[in-house]
Scaffold this active site. Structure first.
Site, short mmCIF file in Angstrom:
data_model
loop_
_atom_site.label_atom_id
_atom_site.label_comp_id
_atom_site.label_asym_id
_atom_site.label_seq_id
_atom_site.Cartn_x
_atom_site.Cartn_y
_atom_site.Cartn_z
N HIS A 53 -15.32 -3.52 7.57
CA HIS A 53 -14.92 -3.85 6.69
C HIS A 53 -14.83 -4.40 4.97
CE1 HIS A 53 -12.68 -0.29 8.82
NE2 HIS A 53 -12.93 -1.40 10.72
N ARG B 211 -6.07 -9.08 -9.24
CA ARG B 211 -7.04 -9.98 -9.26
C ARG B 211 -8.11 -9.98 -10.14
NH1 ARG B 211 -10.15 -9.80 -4.97
NH2 ARG B 211 -8.93 -8.98 -2.86
N LYS C 55 0.91 -0.89 0.22
CA LYS C 55 0.37 0.04 -0.11
C LYS C 55 0.70 1.38 -0.39
CE LYS C 55 -4.30 -1.91 2.46
NZ LYS C 55 -4.28 -2.71 1.47
N GLU D 183 -3.92 6.59 7.88
CA GLU D 183 -4.23 7.24 7.25
C GLU D 183 -5.58 7.77 7.99
OE1 GLU D 183 -3.55 5.71 2.50
OE2 GLU D 183 -5.56 4.94 3.58
#
Length: 720
Positions: free
Chosen positions: A283, A341, A164, A248
């Site tokens: 999530h 993917r 990330k 973040e």
């Protein structure tokens, strides 16, 4: 019946599939997809597809790949764990190989074993599905070095986008906006806490190699940061083998919008429009739709352009999804991550674009150009995907395990797809994801698609474990959801609407449960005694009276409320029913316990009963009941389970009744009043308090792990 031939060599078991293909189960694609197949076949420059592929996955995605491969004349090889020996993907594949025990680390992640199966089976390529090895750069590179085609992107692209922090650096250089935060290499807990303080709470801790909500934690307060960081790292190391995280800024009203991209080895890259995946729990997505509702035209175009730019920035090849987080009010969007993917939710894109994305993957992996250019791709209509999970929404969406005692799905059509890897009798295991199926629907516009979704959910029936079907029905009926006003906090903001107080079943539903049980019991008694007919006195188990009307009484419990139904047999196929509601169990007086009031009476009740398959040794029984109650003709499926429950599916509603156990059979072994019990099948990861310690209410006590996710159990009250 399955016929197998198996030989055991080098620790592997090969299983040859002899199942004939059921045409009714084949995938339904649009005429546009069929035309694409015809066009590609006629292209003389096109490279041939593979003769045989191995699918390094399980469940519905393995079945999904097998069906497209079969359509294209490609043979398939399945791999399976001991827990999946009788699973659907094993039965559908042309060949299947046992590769290890149930835990994924001992089966589906065993790269050496899987590559050995490729060699032994003669497969030319591996399709990884999603999860497991699908985003393992080292695996993709090893296959390439050994001359085995990986039906996915190159290892370099997986590695670049799998991190990330690295992916955000690349996106910034490519002009793609990113969320403010810390994406660096310093993983010291105190340093990360400092960065979180600088960013400002709430913040989001995310595993650098994460996905699917694993290793992700929202931190609302500074004092919770250390505990959340530790939990995120534990989950990340188990899921991805790496505990690095980034921090973040957490947007308080975000939308989750993603773009399907595709690229080939010839420098072509396209997008197939966007999907909205904002409605989530833990999530993780539970419902997706395409296209995303209410986007400004210029924002929609920017999303597609930036997604293609992201793919080109890493020389991407194959199917990928660029995920963005978007401010609900301003529609300002930021790059979040790229999944290298095929996504779980890819069918909604197929439904609105008329494509078969698995076929696209096979074409690109074979070295062919993309089947369509950007200008040839059209978005028509609207589609939803609802994920059917084995979980209990009323208990924090905790996953459930168990056997599928009864499973009935909506009838597939050009507008309804059921993507599944299970059938009646299969088990949902603690070892794997609890998803039962994906229900995918399409309509000419969003409201039309929503009507199709509601009807299909009403037709979906599952008995044997908790599911989220009832929750999905309420979500599909929610006015704000119908209006397309969605964001990731939708569930928490609509708790009262989505989790209403339980209501009592209607008297007709109670009557159907009791009548079905009596008819089924008398039918079986007649069969066992060899009596002449259902209404022979020798078949009746307790209602026969000389010169009097026979009465049978059945007691059932819904929640904590007891009901009883008295059924009088007037003559063949005709009954009289009286439905009673008993005093609440909370009233301990003996007079109150025996108090009941009649809440309904039905005369001249006529019925028909068609029993479903099941007998001695079966985990369920039941049948289809058609009965005239008053002036209403009721048609319901009624399922009897071995745990003494009766499940009634009536007019799209589901009611579960318990048949009370006799007092002499009651289990008196209750847990102590101060005990805490695990809410699911799981294993203990960490004990957070010492024996005998004084704890306050809501103190974290133990961390449990089930289905690759961690769950913290807290003290229900202060105590020792």
């Amino acid at each position: 019946m399955l016929r197998t031939g198996s030989t055991r060599t080098t620790g592997l078991v090969k299983r040859q599939s002899f199942y004939p293909w059921n045409a009714a189960a084949s995938r339904l694609y649009t005429a546009q997809a069929a035309q694409t197949v015809s066009k590609l076949s006629a292209d003389s420059q096109r490279k041939p597809l593979f003769d045989k592929i191995l699918i390094a996955n399980r469940g519905e995605i393995a079945c999904r790949v097998i069906r497209t491969a079969r359509k294209l004349g490609i043979k398939t090889v399945a791999v399976y764990s001991e827990a999946d020996a009788d699973s659907m993907h094993v039965r559908l594949a042309d060949e299947a190989y046992l590769i290890g025990q149930a835990p994924v680390s001992e089966s589906y992640l065993r790269t050496d074993t899987i590559i050995d199966v490729v060699r032994r089976s003669g497969a030319q390529a591996i399709h990884p599905g999603y999860g497991f090895l699908s985003e393992n750069a080292g695996f993709a590179e090893r296959l390439e070095s050994e001359g085995i085609r990986f039906i996915g992107p190159p290892g370099a692209a997986i590695r670049a986008m799998g991190s990330k922090s690295e992916s955000k650096r690349i996106m910034q250089e490519a002009g793609v906006p990113v969320v403010p935060g810390y994406h660096g290499e310093n993983q010291d807990a105190a340093f990360l806490k400092q960065k979180a303080d600088e960013i400002g709470y709430p913040v989001l801790i995310k595993a650098v190699l994460g996905g699917g909500g694993k290793g992700m934690r929202i931190v609302e307060k500074p004092q919770d940061f250390e505990m959340m960081l530790e939990s995120s790292r534990r989950e990340a190391i188990k899921a991805f083998g790496d505990d690095k995280v980034l921090v973040e800024k957490y947007l308080t009203t975000p939308r989750h919008v993603e773009v399907q991209v595709f690229a080939d080895a010839h420098g072509n890259a396209v997008h197939l429009f966007e999907r909205d995946c904002s409605v989530q729990r833990r999530h993780q997505k539970i419902i997706e739709e395409a296209p995303a509702p209410h986007l400004l035209p210029e924002v929609r175009k920017q999303l597609g352009d930036k997604a293609v730019a992201a793919a080109k920035a890493v020389n991407y090849v194959g199917a990928g999804t660029v995920e963005f987080i978007m401010d609900h009010d301003t529609q300002q969007f930021y790059f979040m991550e790229m999944n290298t993917r095929l996504q779980v939710e890819h069918p909604v894109t197929e439904m609105v674009t008329g494509t078969d994305l698995v076929q696209w993957q096979l074409e690109v992996a074979a070295g062919n150009p993309l089947p369509a250019t950007q200008g040839q791709i059209r978005c028509t209509g609207h589609a939803f995907e609802a994920r059917i999970y084995a979980e209990n929404p009323d208990n924090g969406f905790l996953p459930d395990t168990g056997r599928l005692v009864h499973l009935q799905t909506p009838r597939p059509s050009s507008d309804v797809r059921v993507e599944t890897g299970v059938q009646t009798g299969d088990a949902i295991s603690v070892y794997y994801d609890p998803m039962i199926a994906k229900l995918v629907v399409r309509g000419d516009d969003r409201q039309a698609a929503l009507r199709v979704l509601r009807k299909a959910l009403d037709e979906y029936q599952v008995v044997g474990l908790h599911t989220n079907i009832g929750f999905l029905k309420r979500l599909a009926q929610s006015p704000d959801f119908a209006a397309g006003d969605v964001e990731t906090g939708y569930i928490n903001k609509h708790l009262d609407e989505l989790f209403p107080q339980a209501t009592d079943p209607s008297p007709s539903t109670v009557a159907q449960a009791a009548l079905a049980l009596i008819i089924d019991s008398n039918t079986k008694a007649a069969m066992q005694t060899g009596s002449a007919g259902l209404y022979s006195p020798w078949a009746a188990i307790d209602s026969f009276r000389i010169n009097a009307l026979g009465v049978q009484t059945v007691a059932v419990v819904f929640g904590k409320q007891k009901y009883s139904v008295s059924v009088s047999v007037a003559n063949e196929h005709v009954y009289s029913l009286a439905v009673y509601k008993h005093a609440a169990e909370s009233d301990s007086s003996s007079s109150a316990k025996n108090t009941k009031s009649q809440i309904a009476r039905f005369e001249n009740v006529r019925s028909s009963w068609v029993a479903m398959p099941g007998g001695v040794g079966s985990s369920s029984g039941g049948g289809h009941l058609r009965v005239l109650l008053g002036n209403q003709l009721c048609a319901s499926n009624v399922v009897f389970s071995r745990d003494s429950t009766i499940t009634v599916f009536d007019q799209g509603n589901m009611a579960v009744f318990e048949v009370p156990r006799p007092d002499y059979m009651a289990d008196e072994a209750d847990a102590g009043s101060g005990s805490v019990t695990a809410p699911m099948s799981c294993k203990i990861v960490q004990i957070l308090v010492a024996s005998g310690a004084e704890v306050a209410q809501d103190t974290p006590l133990v961390v449990l792990e089930a289905m690759k996710m961690e769950h913290v159990i807290k003290a229900p009250r202060a105590g020792k």
